[in-house]
Design a protein around this motif. Structure first.
Motif, short mmCIF file in Angstrom:
data_model
loop_
_atom_site.label_atom_id
_atom_site.label_comp_id
_atom_site.label_asym_id
_atom_site.label_seq_id
_atom_site.Cartn_x
_atom_site.Cartn_y
_atom_site.Cartn_z
N PHE A 176 49.08 39.21 41.45
CA PHE A 176 48.13 38.74 42.46
C PHE A 176 46.84 39.54 42.40
O PHE A 176 45.74 38.98 42.50
CB PHE A 176 48.75 38.80 43.86
CG PHE A 176 47.83 38.26 44.92
CD1 PHE A 176 47.60 36.90 45.03
CD2 PHE A 176 47.17 39.12 45.78
CE1 PHE A 176 46.74 36.40 45.99
CE2 PHE A 176 46.30 38.62 46.75
CZ PHE A 176 46.09 37.26 46.84
N LEU A 177 46.95 40.86 42.24
CA LEU A 177 45.75 41.69 42.15
C LEU A 177 44.93 41.31 40.92
O LEU A 177 43.69 41.28 40.98
CB LEU A 177 46.13 43.17 42.14
CG LEU A 177 46.72 43.69 43.44
CD1 LEU A 177 47.26 45.10 43.25
CD2 LEU A 177 45.71 43.64 44.58
N PHE A 186 44.95 40.22 50.00
CA PHE A 186 45.34 38.97 50.68
C PHE A 186 44.28 38.54 51.68
O PHE A 186 43.96 37.35 51.78
CB PHE A 186 46.70 39.13 51.39
CG PHE A 186 47.87 38.90 50.49
CD1 PHE A 186 48.08 37.68 49.87
CD2 PHE A 186 48.78 39.91 50.26
CE1 PHE A 186 49.17 37.47 49.04
CE2 PHE A 186 49.88 39.72 49.43
CZ PHE A 186 50.07 38.49 48.82
N LYS A 187 43.75 39.48 52.42
CA LYS A 187 42.72 39.13 53.40
C LYS A 187 41.51 38.52 52.70
O LYS A 187 40.98 37.49 53.16
CB LYS A 187 42.32 40.36 54.21
CG LYS A 187 41.29 40.05 55.28
CD LYS A 187 40.94 41.28 56.09
CE LYS A 187 39.85 40.96 57.09
NZ LYS A 187 39.44 42.15 57.84
N ARG A 188 41.06 39.13 51.60
CA ARG A 188 39.92 38.58 50.86
C ARG A 188 40.25 37.19 50.33
O ARG A 188 39.40 36.29 50.34
CB ARG A 188 39.53 39.50 49.71
CG ARG A 188 38.85 40.77 50.15
CD ARG A 188 38.22 41.56 49.00
NE ARG A 188 38.96 41.56 47.76
CZ ARG A 188 39.90 42.45 47.43
NH1 ARG A 188 40.24 43.40 48.28
NH2 ARG A 188 40.49 42.38 46.25
N ASP A 238 41.15 39.83 40.92
CA ASP A 238 40.09 40.44 40.11
C ASP A 238 39.33 39.37 39.34
O ASP A 238 38.10 39.38 39.29
CB ASP A 238 40.69 41.48 39.16
CG ASP A 238 39.62 42.22 38.37
OD1 ASP A 238 38.84 42.96 38.99
OD2 ASP A 238 39.56 42.02 37.14
N VAL A 239 40.06 38.44 38.75
CA VAL A 239 39.42 37.35 38.01
C VAL A 239 38.59 36.49 38.97
O VAL A 239 37.43 36.17 38.69
CB VAL A 239 40.46 36.49 37.26
CG1 VAL A 239 39.84 35.21 36.73
CG2 VAL A 239 41.09 37.29 36.13
N MET A 240 39.17 36.12 40.09
CA MET A 240 38.48 35.23 41.03
C MET A 240 37.20 35.87 41.58
O MET A 240 36.21 35.19 41.81
CB MET A 240 39.39 34.84 42.19
CG MET A 240 40.54 33.95 41.80
SD MET A 240 40.02 32.38 41.06
CE MET A 240 39.33 31.54 42.46
N GLU A 241 37.22 37.17 41.77
CA GLU A 241 36.06 37.85 42.37
C GLU A 241 35.02 38.29 41.35
O GLU A 241 33.87 38.50 41.72
CB GLU A 241 36.53 39.06 43.18
CG GLU A 241 37.35 38.66 44.39
CD GLU A 241 37.94 39.82 45.15
OE1 GLU A 241 38.04 39.71 46.37
OE2 GLU A 241 38.31 40.84 44.51
N ASN A 242 35.41 38.40 40.08
CA ASN A 242 34.48 38.97 39.11
C ASN A 242 34.07 38.04 37.98
O ASN A 242 33.22 38.41 37.17
CB ASN A 242 35.09 40.26 38.52
CG ASN A 242 35.22 41.32 39.59
OD1 ASN A 242 34.25 41.66 40.25
ND2 ASN A 242 36.43 41.81 39.78
#
Length: 166
Positions: free
Chosen positions: A120-121, A86-88, A125-129
């Motif tokens: 959400f996790l 959530f913080k990220r 993962d998709v948004m960051e990778n």
């Protein structure tokens, strides 16, 4: 272990998280340090620790360091993982400053069930990778600037209706 079958309150989750963080930082978690970390009084910590010990999530004896059981460590990892995700999300995707992102994450981590947590996790993962998703984060920042510029100066009930939206 799936959902929160321990039925922990937000406060109890905060205790588990604080104990885990203190052990990671100092190698131990004393009642006094837990009280200081959470901003509560010692009798509140003692009561919470007795309750968590009855639930077999912590090993607690007065005047001794507190330890997490296997189940307590598992829950701590889950809570911290949600908090960090959530913080990220708030900091890196929505562009909220770190302190505020951390405060919001602390509240949000307690609100979602296990199924929503996993979804959400996966989203994070998709948004960051995924390269294309990372490019879209910049588009979000640009949209925020446009929206802020378009906000009405007059914040009356009439100015805040859906009919006035573009």
């Amino acid at each position: 272990m799936q959902d929160n079958h321990w039925n922990l309150s937000s406060s109890q989750e905060d205790y588990i998280e604080a104990i885990s963080e203190l052990i990671a930082e100092h190698g131990h978690a004393h009642t006094k340090d837990i009280a200081q970390r959470l901003g509560v009084k010692m009798p509140s910590v003692s009561y919470a620790l007795r309750t968590l010990a009855e639930m077999q999530l912590v090993e607690y004896q007065p005047n001794r360091p507190v330890a997490l059981t296997f189940e307590g460590r598992f829950l701590a990892q889950r809570i911290i993982r949600k908090h960090c995700a959530f913080k990220r999300f708030y900091q890196n995707i929505l562009g909220i400053d770190e302190k505020k992102a951390d405060e919001i994450a602390c509240r949000m981590e307690h609100l979602i069930d296990y199924d929503t947590e996993l979804r959400f996790l996966a989203f994070m993962d998709v948004m960051e990778n995924w390269n294309e998703a990372r490019e879209r984060i910049k588009t979000l920042a640009d949209a925020l600037v446009r929206i802020q510029a378009a906000l009405p100066e007059d914040v009356t009930p009439n100015a805040l209706s859906c009919e006035n939206e573009p």
